[in-house]
Enzyme design. Sequence first.
Site, PDB file in Angstrom:
ATOM      1  N   ASP B  25      -6.260   2.531  -5.426  1.00  8.10           N
ATOM      2  CA  ASP B  25      -6.892   1.103  -5.491  1.00  8.10           C
ATOM      3  C   ASP B  25      -5.954   0.187  -6.393  1.00  8.10           C
ATOM      4  O   ASP B  25      -5.987   0.599  -7.689  1.00  8.10           O
ATOM      5  CB  ASP B  25      -8.525   1.269  -6.056  1.00  8.10           C
ATOM      6  N   LYS B  87      -0.982  -8.766  -9.013  1.00  3.89           N
ATOM      7  CA  LYS B  87      -1.319  -8.848  -7.683  1.00  3.89           C
ATOM      8  C   LYS B  87      -1.391 -10.214  -7.066  1.00  3.89           C
ATOM      9  O   LYS B  87      -1.267 -10.399  -5.772  1.00  3.89           O
ATOM     10  CB  LYS B  87      -2.653  -8.145  -7.456  1.00  3.89           C
ATOM     11  N   GLU B 184      -9.866  -2.762   1.518  1.00  2.00           N
ATOM     12  CA  GLU B 184     -10.801  -2.263   0.247  1.00  2.00           C
ATOM     13  C   GLU B 184     -12.176  -2.305   0.605  1.00  2.00           C
ATOM     14  O   GLU B 184     -12.867  -1.315   0.531  1.00  2.00           O
ATOM     15  CB  GLU B 184     -10.457  -3.118  -0.546  1.00  2.00           C
ATOM     16  N   ASP B 206     -17.085  -7.745  -1.679  1.00  2.00           N
ATOM     17  CA  ASP B 206     -16.207  -7.263  -2.454  1.00  2.00           C
ATOM     18  C   ASP B 206     -15.516  -8.456  -3.399  1.00  2.00           C
ATOM     19  O   ASP B 206     -14.609  -9.057  -2.744  1.00  2.00           O
ATOM     20  CB  ASP B 206     -15.239  -6.469  -1.769  1.00  2.00           C
TER      21      ASP B 206
END
Lengths: 170, 621
Positions: B25, B87, B184, B206
Site C-alpha cells: 500500500d 503521492k 485500494e 476510503d
Amino acid sequence: MQNHFDLFHLPQCFSIDTAALDAAYHEVQNQVHPDKFSTATDAEKRVAMQWATRANEAYQTLKSPFKRAAYLCELNGVDLQTESNTAMPRDFLMQQMEWREALEEAKAVKDVGALEKLDHDLRIARKEEIEQIGSLLDANDFSQAAQGVRQLMFLEKFKEEIGYIFETIE
Amino acid sequence: MALLQISEPGMSTAPHQHRLAVGIDLGTTNSLVATVRNSIPEVLNDEEARPLLPSIVRYLSNGRAQIGYKAQAAQTTDPKNTIVSVKRFMGRGLKDIAYVENLPYDFIDTPGMVQLKTVAGVKSPVEISAEILATLRQRAEDALGDELVGAVVTVPAYFDDAQRQATKDAAKLAGLNVLRLLNEPTAAAIAYGLDNASEGIFAVYDLGGGTFDISILKLTKGVFEVLSTGGDSALGGDDFDHRLLCWIIEQARLAPLSDQDTRVLMVKSREAKELLSSRTETHIDARLGSGEEVRLTLSAETFAQITKHLIAKTITPTRKALRDAGLTVDDVDGVVLVGGATRMPQVRKAVGEFFQTTPLANIDPDKVVALGAAIQANLLAGNRAPGDDWLLLDVIPLSLGIETMGGLVEKVIPRNSTIPCARAQEFTTFKDGQTAIAIHVIQGERELVSDCRSLAKFELRGIPPMAAGAARIRVTYQVDADGLLSVSARELKSGVEAAITVKPSYGLSDEEIAQMLQDSFKSGDIDAKLRALREEQVEAERILLATQSALDADGNLLSDSERTDIVACMDAVRREVQGNDHDAIKAAVEALARGTEEFAARRMDRSVRTALAGKRLDELT
C-alpha cells in the site's frame, strides 16, 4: 467467430435468463481473466487479455436491453440506420420536446424534485419501449423492432443527460 | 486454472514451492507491505516492530536518501529536501497541485509531471516513490529470506491513467515485478469479504491521506464485482491538516510564515487532528522561528465545523457512484471504512448518516488495504489451488475519449467499464491528399478537451493520398487489467497498415527505466548486469516449464509440424539459457512467445468450452 449468445451458450433471443447470463459470464471469466495468468507466458497473457476483453464486451451487450435489441437486429441483417433514418412517430417527438423543456427548466432553477420526476417518467417509458421491442424481436419482426430501437436510443441519450444534470446541480 | 501446475490437482503445494509475493500500500502519508504466511495475511514490520513506513524521503548532500521515520524527524529542520506526500505529485503537472504556495519545495515545471530540485539533484515523483517502494521490498526480502516473485501495488481507484502509469514505473524502478495494480477500495473489499464470507452490495468509503475513493461492489460466492467507483484524487486527511493550519494562522493572526514555521504548524495540526479522534478538546502550542508563541484551544465541535465542507466533498461522489451503479442507499447491505482519515468522528458520523447504517471498521483502516493486496498477491502468484480461488472484476474510474473537431471530446470507453476492455472507432481525413492525422487521447467526463486531462498526442503518418473522407482510420483503445491504456491507429482502406502504440507522454519508456535502474546500482553493491542476466534465466526456465506442462496437457490441439516448431523454439531457449548473453536469451524467449500464441489461443478456447459444457451438465442433474 462465435456471436455473443453462442459464447455464453444462450439461445439467441431477446428474453434471456439474466441469472444464466451472469453465471455463464462468471464461468468464462474464471477461465480467461488475466488474474488467472499473472505468472503465465507472454503469449498466454496476451490471449487472456483478448479473451477477457471479448467476454466483457459480450456481457455488456447482452446485459443491456437496449444493446441486446440493437445487436439482435444486426445479427438478423437489419441495419438500424441510426444516422440516416430519423423519422419518428409524431407523439413520440412531442413527448421528447416536452421532456427536454422540463429538463432545461429543472436545470435552470436547480429543482432536484422535478429532475427526479423526469427520471421516474423516463424509466417507465423505457420499460414500456423495451417490452414492446422485446415482443417484436421474439416474433422475428426485426424491421419494426429496429424502429423501436431507434426510439429507445433517444431515451437512452436523454437518461444520460438527466444523469449529467444531476451531477451538475447537486 | 493454474498453468504452472507442478503438483497434481487436489494435492497441496509443497512448502518449498510457495512463491513469495507481497501486497504494497503506497500511501500518501504512510506505506505498508504485507504478505500471506501459513494462509494468514500479515503486515511485515520493520526491525523496530513498526508496521508503518512514513512516506517521507529526505535527500542528503552526499546523494543518498533517508526514508521513513529518519526522514520524518528532519522534516521541520530540512523541509526543502524532505519530501512528504509525494503521492500527490505522481503524474501531475505543477498547475494540478493544490496549495503549491504552502509547499517548501523547489518545483521544476516539466511537461506532464513536475520534478523537484533537491540537494542530491533533480528528482521526479516516480524516483522518490521508488525509494519508498525499494525500502519496503528490502523489508519484505529480509523478513521472508528470499527474493520476491512479485508484488501487488495498490492505487486509489480514482487515479487516472497518468497516475497509474507513474505508480507502475516507480514499482519497476524499485526492482519489483508488478503482478497487478489493484484499486485500494477493492483491496479492502477482498480483506473484508474473505474475512466474513459476505454476500451482497457493499460500499467502500476510503479516505486516505491525500485521496478519496468510493467503490460500490457486488459480492457473490467467489466473485468480487465492482459496479462503480468515484472519488477525488486530491482530497484526504492532508486537507483537514491544511484547513487546521489556516485556522491557526487566522486565530493567532500570524504574519506570512517561513517554510520551517509552516512545517512546524502543519505537524501540530496533524497531531491535533489525531488527538481529536478520541478527545473533545486539545491544545495547540508552538514556538515559531521568531520566538513568537502560538497557544490555542481547539474543540472537536469547532474542528468538525471548519471541516464540514471537506466531508461534503466526499458525499457528492458517493451519490454519483450509487447512481452509476443504478442503486439507492437502500440497496446497500454494508459500508466499510478504509484509510486513516476515517478515524475522525465527524467522518464516521457523516458516512453513517448518509448510508443510514453503522459503518464497519473492525479491520485496522491503516492496514486493511495492504492486507487485501497481500491476499490478492498470494492468489496471483499461484499459491492457491484451482477451485479455492476467486474472481475479481474491476472497472476504470474515468471515461476515455478522443479529441474531435472544435476541441470536443468523443467518448470511446465510458467510465465504470469492466476491465480489461477495448473499443475501436473509425475516423477519416478531412482534406484531399491528407497523409497524416493527429490523435489526441483524453481522459475525463467533460465535453470540452480543455476541461479534461490530456493523456497523449500522437500522429499516424504515411496515409496514402486520397480524397477527403476516403481514408478509414481505425483507432483502438485497449485498457488492460491494471487499468492502463494503450492506443493504436491503423489505416484500413489502402491495405497499408500503420500502427502505433502510445504510452502517455509523461511515462517512462522501458529503456529509460532500465537505464535508471542501472544508474541506481552504480552506488550500490549489486552487479546490475549479473542480476539482470539471472532474472532473465529464471524467467526463461519458468516459461520452459509452463510451455512443457501446456504441451503435456493439451498437445493434441497441435499438428505434428506445429508441435515440432514449438519444440524447436524451446530448444533454442534451452541453448541460450546455458550461455550468458542476456539479449540472446531475451530474443529466444520472445520467439517462443510468438510461436506459442496460436497454441495458447486454442487452449483458452478449449477451456472455455469445457467449463460451459460442464456447467450445463450440472444444471441438468
